[in-house]
Every structure is written in structure tokens, then in C-alpha cells.
Design a protein around this motif. Structure first.
Motif, short mmCIF file in Angstrom:
data_model
loop_
_atom_site.label_atom_id
_atom_site.label_comp_id
_atom_site.label_asym_id
_atom_site.label_seq_id
_atom_site.Cartn_x
_atom_site.Cartn_y
_atom_site.Cartn_z
N PHE A 193 1.02 -1.29 -0.11
CA PHE A 193 -0.25 0.08 -0.06
C PHE A 193 0.94 1.15 0.09
O PHE A 193 1.87 1.43 0.76
CB PHE A 193 -0.80 0.01 1.20
N SER A 194 0.47 2.25 -0.83
CA SER A 194 1.24 3.57 -0.52
C SER A 194 0.52 4.24 0.33
O SER A 194 -0.73 4.07 0.78
CB SER A 194 1.45 4.28 -1.88
N HIS A 195 1.28 5.34 1.07
CA HIS A 195 0.74 6.08 1.95
C HIS A 195 2.03 7.44 2.17
O HIS A 195 2.87 7.10 2.17
CB HIS A 195 0.80 5.51 3.34
N PRO A 196 1.22 8.64 2.09
CA PRO A 196 2.22 9.68 2.09
C PRO A 196 3.19 9.70 3.41
O PRO A 196 4.23 10.31 3.08
CB PRO A 196 1.26 10.95 2.00
N HIS A 197 2.83 9.06 4.29
CA HIS A 197 3.76 8.98 5.40
C HIS A 197 4.20 7.66 5.79
O HIS A 197 4.31 7.21 6.91
CB HIS A 197 3.28 9.60 6.52
N ALA A 198 4.27 6.87 4.57
CA ALA A 198 4.58 5.58 4.57
C ALA A 198 5.82 5.17 5.61
O ALA A 198 5.86 4.25 6.37
CB ALA A 198 5.08 4.84 3.53
N TYR A 199 6.92 5.75 5.66
CA TYR A 199 8.13 5.68 6.46
C TYR A 199 7.48 5.69 7.94
O TYR A 199 7.87 4.62 8.66
CB TYR A 199 9.08 6.65 6.40
N GLU A 200 7.15 6.49 8.53
CA GLU A 200 6.47 6.81 9.63
C GLU A 200 5.42 5.78 10.26
O GLU A 200 5.43 5.38 11.25
CB GLU A 200 6.08 8.04 10.15
N VAL A 201 4.51 5.69 9.06
CA VAL A 201 3.42 4.57 9.55
C VAL A 201 4.08 3.31 9.92
O VAL A 201 3.89 2.66 10.83
CB VAL A 201 2.51 4.43 8.31
N MET A 202 5.21 2.79 9.05
CA MET A 202 5.79 1.63 9.24
C MET A 202 6.57 1.69 10.56
O MET A 202 6.46 0.58 11.45
CB MET A 202 6.69 1.25 8.03
N GLN A 203 7.17 2.91 10.82
CA GLN A 203 7.78 2.72 12.26
C GLN A 203 6.81 2.36 13.43
O GLN A 203 7.18 1.73 14.29
CB GLN A 203 8.66 3.90 12.51
N ALA A 204 5.79 2.85 13.22
CA ALA A 204 4.85 2.92 14.18
C ALA A 204 4.11 1.51 14.22
O ALA A 204 3.86 0.94 15.40
CB ALA A 204 3.26 4.08 13.66
N LEU A 205 3.73 0.77 13.18
CA LEU A 205 3.32 -0.63 13.23
C LEU A 205 4.45 -1.38 13.71
O LEU A 205 3.89 -2.49 14.54
CB LEU A 205 3.21 -0.91 11.45
N ILE A 206 5.73 -1.13 13.40
CA ILE A 206 6.85 -2.20 14.04
C ILE A 206 7.04 -2.02 15.44
O ILE A 206 7.01 -3.05 16.31
CB ILE A 206 7.99 -1.96 13.19
N ALA A 207 6.68 -0.78 15.93
CA ALA A 207 6.59 -0.62 17.54
C ALA A 207 5.39 -1.27 18.08
O ALA A 207 5.44 -1.55 19.26
CB ALA A 207 6.30 0.81 17.65
N ARG A 208 4.10 -1.47 17.26
CA ARG A 208 3.09 -2.23 17.95
C ARG A 208 3.28 -3.78 17.47
O ARG A 208 2.23 -4.56 17.61
CB ARG A 208 2.00 -1.66 17.38
N GLY A 209 4.32 -4.26 16.80
CA GLY A 209 4.45 -5.72 16.76
C GLY A 209 3.92 -6.09 15.61
O GLY A 209 3.99 -7.27 15.21
N VAL A 210 3.49 -5.50 14.63
CA VAL A 210 3.30 -5.68 13.03
C VAL A 210 4.57 -5.16 12.13
O VAL A 210 4.96 -4.12 11.91
CB VAL A 210 2.19 -5.16 12.42
N ILE A 211 5.33 -6.13 11.78
CA ILE A 211 6.66 -6.11 11.07
C ILE A 211 6.41 -6.31 9.53
O ILE A 211 6.26 -7.20 9.19
CB ILE A 211 7.60 -7.13 11.57
N GLY A 212 6.58 -5.17 9.07
CA GLY A 212 6.70 -5.15 7.84
C GLY A 212 7.89 -4.29 7.18
O GLY A 212 8.62 -3.96 8.06
#
Lengths: 415, 415
Positions: B346-365
Motif C-alpha cells: 500500500f502506498s501512504h504519504p507518510h509510509a516511513y513513519e507509519v511503518m515505524q509505528a506498526l513495527i513498534a506495535r509488533g506488526v513487522i513489514g
């Protein structure tokens, strides 16, 4: 010949050995004398402990995050600098990557690129063959180049170097005979002819002090699974002198050699430093075992290492020649310390069978065609008592002609 | 849009999953959803058990003898054939060796050698960059060659293939978008123009059934540390169609590619089989872990794997789109099953920050520049419950705008 040292004198050599305490850090088989560390070095407790961390914590638990938090991505540079300290290379000139063969390909291409207009590679007919095969591979892509071989039609290396030569690929220690070259003197001769040198350190790195920077070497390659004990097939290293970095090119231009590997640019832009000699993703588990294996070197004085190595090989030559006179062995390794690596080779007309018989008796060396018994002495874990035991077994096998047992004539695919 | 599946229905998907039992063979972190197996696959118990044998028995105890008795020397061929069964290659055409980058270099050189008189390599601008870098490296040694790129100035791949083209280097699954190419159809088009094809299988081997022989592919390369779970940086593989073996050449002519590696001949004579695509000594510890990792595939039906992969990615797309409408995500992966690998972007205008937030919540992509959130689905160990959990966390992070936390804007060197 002076009297052979007694068992008591040999025990005293071990008691006075400044490296004697290091032996316990390795996993040695009880009763076996392992004189094949110049083919595959012994596992150390440090290597297995680091590998355990790598598998159970870094891979299993931290997974992809380990590229950052465990420093996986920079491991080739970290290990390169660690090895650099053993081969006289200041930081930033050595990287661990790929295999010795592939690093020869990179170094030869890089050297030829720096010497355009010259069209000859000089190498040694007595080289470990992959050096020659890789030079052939380079020539297959650069058909204006050709090769001259020391030893072919009796040619001496020094006589082959003239103003057509771009690069000389030469072994520091000959893999069969253990003969050591004078790195500084030969490098000077090569440079005087305007050529560059690639030193193959497979049989000297970790076996004796190497001084690449002091010798003004241009390039070097070497393996890490012999005297460095990195583990079976652990990746190789490549050295590029700082004065060449930023000006050199090599065609294995993979993403790990890019100046900005994570910018994912479409065009290649080589890193100006030693990273340029990386190519693709490296086998991390093998590198992590190697990292463990290298920790011991912080405690090793290389002059003490060299002193012990020569004492071990001196004793071995003395005992074998003293105890096995008239039994068919001929020393192939130079007696002169200045010309000797950390191994001893004897020829014998039935070398293959003799080595099989020795291995069956727990003295592990190796056979090299056509008639060489090769014994490597790793000063970190070989004792003087090991040397005495090996010499006794050799004598026993030769006197009793144990090697005539037909089992020992059956050749395995790999030795 | 139809109603989203309930928690109960998702539990039933897991209960009915024919691959559901395999999950316990992997070392998964409790509470974490690991959707980055397309970057680094998870460790399996089998991989660690085999590595333990390799270190504690083969290296530590048997040492140099393991080259024979543990089959180390033939491991690249054994593992190659094992992988061959997953990519539709009959025995004797695949070998594990070196890195994907280096195998691309070998395959491109080999293909160009078979198509002399042609002077173009076709590749994709959207390729994983090392493919392009290695093609540049090949061209640096063969300056009559040039490169045409799909995607540059809007060019379509099919339109770039004409009678000047020697070889097309193409990805089976695009590493960013997850788009899958029709291997058989594209190979036919390439052959119709008289060119050869090198398939990059990094994102399809172990992710879906691949049929190299049936598609009449010429060459293929791929990595083993993604869907094959071989371990960090485990060596890559290369496939050469049997009809080309014996006629092909590649310049990385190391001793492991020699017809008689232990004869120690001075001149190179290439092995007529797939061994020719080996070069130097391989990192055995990494290969032994890989051997363990590959054992599970004896129990996997590749059609069932594909069925589960598509069901996982279908569910993920359905849940994310259903729960995150209006939150800035745009699907980049084809909805058509025939065009989809085993990952969703998925694209997202803040993809980098979103992924970091997901990783912090235990969803690793992972994040791929400039704006892609990439999620990989390894059917061997990802459950439908994992998918539901990931979708919920994504929604939560986007609704609460957790990603605006300034911590998540700090970019690490490697992701």
C-alpha cells in the motif's frame, strides 16, 4: 646432527610457550594431532558462542531488525578491519566478502584498470590453481590480456616482469611446499617495473606477521577458514591500498558496493572506500562464527606467534628427519626461517597411502598430488607434545609399512 | 463491498488451513505478526538443529573429514536440486552458490556468450537495483553491449525486445508492488525474438509454484533467505536449462567450477554440468542451516501453498481496505490473482513513519521508498489470525495518527 630433544625437554617447551593457554579455547579431539589447520582451522568456543547468539537471538528473535541492531550490515567492514590488524593494514582497506576466487577476480580487474596499455598478468604455475583459473576468467572478458607463468619452461618470476606487465598475482606462502616469499622486496621489484601486485595470503594470514602497508602492497586476498579458524568455507577478504581507493573499478558492481545502497538508485555509483569491493548480501551466520573466531587475536602477539610457529616446524623437521632417516621422506620446505611459512611438506613415493595410514592413527595432515605429505602448524592450538606425537606416529607407520594396507590406497573424492 | 469476515470466520480459515500445522516448526515471537518474510524468513527448528550438527559434530569433531563424510563438497548441488523441485527444474540444473548479484553476472555473461552478434540487455527500471548494477558491471567488461530499460520514458518491456537483444533480465515478482509476470508467455515472446531470458526469482521461489522447465526458461537466479527461510544472507541459487549446459561459459571460472577440481590442473577446464556455475568454496555453516530450512518443503504441496497465499493476501486487502477507508492508503498490488505474488503493498504519504509505528506495535513489514508499506505473507507460518491482527493494528495506527510521534520519523541506516 645434534641429539634429539628428550620428552622432558619437549614438555619444557610447552611449559614455556607464551601462547600455551590459548589451546583450551579450541575444541580439540582427545588423542588426535590435527596438523591440517592450513586446510580447515579448528572450531573455538568463542566461534560457537557467537554463532549461538546469531541464531537464537539475532535471527530467531530480532529477525530483520538485526541488520541494524546487531550490526549485520557493517559486519564485513568490522571483520575486515579486525583481519587488517593481522596483516599490517590500517583501517578501511580490508573487507570480508565472497570467496578468495571472486576476490582475485575483483583485484585483477581493478589492477588492470589502473594499468591500461599494459597487457600481461604474471602468475605462478605452482599457485593454488584457482588463482590461475580466475586470471583466465579475467582474460576471457579482456582478450587483449595474456598470462605469463613462473615455473613454465623454468621461468623465474623476477625475469617475467617487464613494462608490458599490468599486474603480478603471487602467493605469499606456497600452498604445497610452505615456501615464503619476501613481500617487501618482491613488491619493490614489481613497482620498479611499473606494475601492480595482488598478494594471495591464504597460507599466511594468521600464520605469521604480514605487513601489507609497510610493503606498499597494492591488493591482497585471502581466506579465513585456515589459520584464522573462521569455520568451513567462511567468506574471504580483500585488501585495497588506500592510495588506490576511489580510483579503482571492478565489474562485480552489486548493491553492497554502491555509495548509497539503500537509496535504491537505478544507476550504479561505486562507494569511494573499501565497500566498493563488496558485491551482494553476505552469509551472516558464517560471518558471525568468524567474528567469534577472531576475538582470540586480541590476545595474540604476532611476533610470539611467529616464534612459536618456527619452533614447532623446526622441531617437527628435526624429529622426523632424525627418527625417519632412510624411510623415503624428502623435505620440501625450506630450512631457512626467512623462507618458511607455518607448514612442513615432505615428499614420499607413497605419500597418498602414508597419509591415509597417519590419519587412521590420529595424525591429521593432508596429501597434495603427486607425492606430498603436508602438515600445517597452527600456533594457537598445536603444542610441542603434539609435534613429538606426530613424529613418532610417522616413524611407526613408515617402519612397519602400515601404509601397505590396501585400505589406504583407496582414494576418496576429496581429501 | 460485502461484509468483512468475522473473528469466528477467520478462526475457521485457520482451522481449515492444510498448512496450519507447519507454523509450530518455526520460532515465532509471541504476540508479533511478522510480515517481512519476503526480506528475511523466520528461523525454523529444523534449520537450527542442522546447524547444531554442522558446528558440534561436523566442524568441531570431524573437521576436514566432513568435506567427504558430511557431504559438504556436494552440498551446493544437493541444495540446488532440492530448490529445483520448488521452481519446476529437473535435477542437475540448479546449484546454490555465491549471491544473487554474482549469479546475475554469471547468467548474463553466459547468455550473451550464446547470442554473439547481439548487443543489448533488456531490464526493468523498477527492478531491484542490484540487477541493474550487475548488468552495468557486465557491460563494463563487454563495452559493445548496452542496456534498455522498461519503464524509462514509459517503455513497455515487450516493445524493447527485437533482434538486437541478446538477453532479457526480468523479475518474476516485482519487489515493491508484488506484481507477478506470466513466465511462460514472456519467455515465448523473448524466444520469438531470438533472445534469451534470465528470470530473477527472489520474490517467487518458495512463495508460489514456479515452472522454469515448463516455461522453457534459459537461466534463473534467486535468493534463499526470503520465502525459503535459509537464514540471513544465505547463499543464492542459479538455474541453467539443461539444453545450454556444456555450451555455456561464464568468467567466474573458479576451482569449484572445474571438471576435475582436485586434479589441481594449471589450466581451467569447465565442468560440463551445472557445477560450472560454481566458483569458490562456499560458506558451509550457512548452507547447513539452509539444508535444515529446506526439509519442511517435502511436506508442502505447492498448489496448497499458492491457495493459502492468495487467501491470506485477499483477506489482508479486504480487511485493510474495509477498515481503513479514507485513511490515506492506496493499494499498489494487483487484485487479479494471476498478477499477484505473495506480498501486498500500500502506498501512504507518510509510509516511513507509519511503518515505524506498526513495527513498534509488533506488526513487522517494511518500507520501500518513496511511499510504500510492504507486507509479505509466508504461507508456511503466517495465519489468518495474524492477518486480522495486522489489519487491526494498521487501522489503529492510522486512526490515532500514532505515526505522528516524532520518534517514527527518525530514519535508520537500514530497514
Amino acid at each position: 646432527m645434534s641429539a634429539l630433544p628428550t620428552r622432558h625437554e619437549i614438555a619444557r617447551m610447552d611449559a614455556q610457550d607464551p601462547l600455551g593457554d590459548l589451546r583450551d579455547r579450541f575444541l580439540l579431539n582427545e588423542g588426535e594431532v590435527y596438523l591440517d589447520g592450513n586446510s580447515l582451522g579448528v572450531a573455538s568456543k568463542d566461534a560457537l558462542a557467537e554463532l549461538q547468539d546469531a541464531t537464537h537471538t539475532e535471527w530467531s528473535r530480532d529477525l530483520i531488525r538485526s541488520w541494524n541492531i546487531a550490526g549485520w550490515f557493517d559486519l564485513p567492514l568490522e571483520l575486515g578491519d579486525r583481519i587488517g590488524r593481522l596483516i599490517g593494514a590500517a583501517a578501511g582497506q580490508v573487507v570480508v566478502s565472497d570467496t578468495t576466487s571472486i576476490n582475485i577476480y575483483k583485484a585483477l580487474h581493478a589492477a588492470i584498470g589502473l594499468r591500461q596499455g599494459r597487457n600481461v598478468i604474471v602468475a605462478e604455475a605452482g599457485s593454488f590453481p584457482t588463482d590461475l583459473y580466475m586470471a583466465e576468467g579475467v582474460i576471457s572478458t579482456l582478450p587483449h590480456m595474456s598470462m605469463r607463468l613462473e615455473g613454465r619452461d623454468g621461468a623465474r618470476l623476477e625475469d617475467l616482469i617487464d613494462d608490458q606487465v599490468a599486474v603480478v598475482l603471487v602467493n605469499h606462502v606456497n600452498y604445497r611446499t610452505g615456501e615464503l616469499r619476501d613481500m617487501a622486496a618482491l613488491t619493490r621489484k614489481i613497482h620498479a617495473a611499473g606494475a601492480l601486485v595482488v598478494w594471495d595470503l591464504c597460507h599466511s594470514a594468521g600464520a605469521l606477521p604480514v605487513e601489507l602497508d609497510a610493503a606498499q602492497a597494492d591488493f591482497a586476498v585471502g581466506c579465513t577458514y585456515k589459520y584464522l579458524n573462521g569455520g568451513p568455507g567462511s567468506p574471504a577478504f580483500v585488501y585495497v591500498a588506500e592510495r588506490h581507493l576511489g580510483h579503482v573499478d571492478q565489474p562485480l558492481s552489486g548493491w553492497w558496493g554502491h555509495a548509497r545502497p539503500f537509496a535504491f538508485e537505478t544507476g550504479f555509483a561505486g562507494d569511494p572506500g573499501i565497500r566498493r569491493f563488496q558485491c551482494g548480501t553476505q552469509p551472516i551466520l558464517s560471518l558471525r562464527a568468524m567474528k567469534g573466531a577472531l576475538t582470540i587475536w586480541d590476545e595474540v602477539d604476532l611476533q610470539a606467534l611467529r616464534g612459536k610457529s618456527l619452533a614447532l616446524t623446526d622441531l617437527f623437521i628435526q624429529l622426523v628427519e632424525g627418527q625417519c632417516a632412510g624411510l623415503g621422506l624428502t623435505l620440501q620446505t625450506p630450512r631457512d626461517h626467512a623462507l618458511r611459512g607455518s607448514q612442513v611438506a615432505f615428499s614420499h613415493p607413497h605419500a597418498y597411502e602414508v597419509m591415509q595410514a597417519l590419519i587412521a592413527r590420529g595424525v591429521i595432515g593432508d596429501f597434495r598430488a603427486p607425492d606430498v605429505l603436508r602438515f600445517g602448524f597452527t600456533p594457537l592450538y598445536i603444542s610441542f607434545a603434539d609435534v613429538a606425537q606426530a613424529a613418532e606416529v610417522i616413524r611407526d607407520v613408515l617402519v612397519k609399512e602400515t601404509w601397505r594396507d590396501p585400505r589406504y590406497g583407496v582414494r576418496a573424492a576429496v581429501t
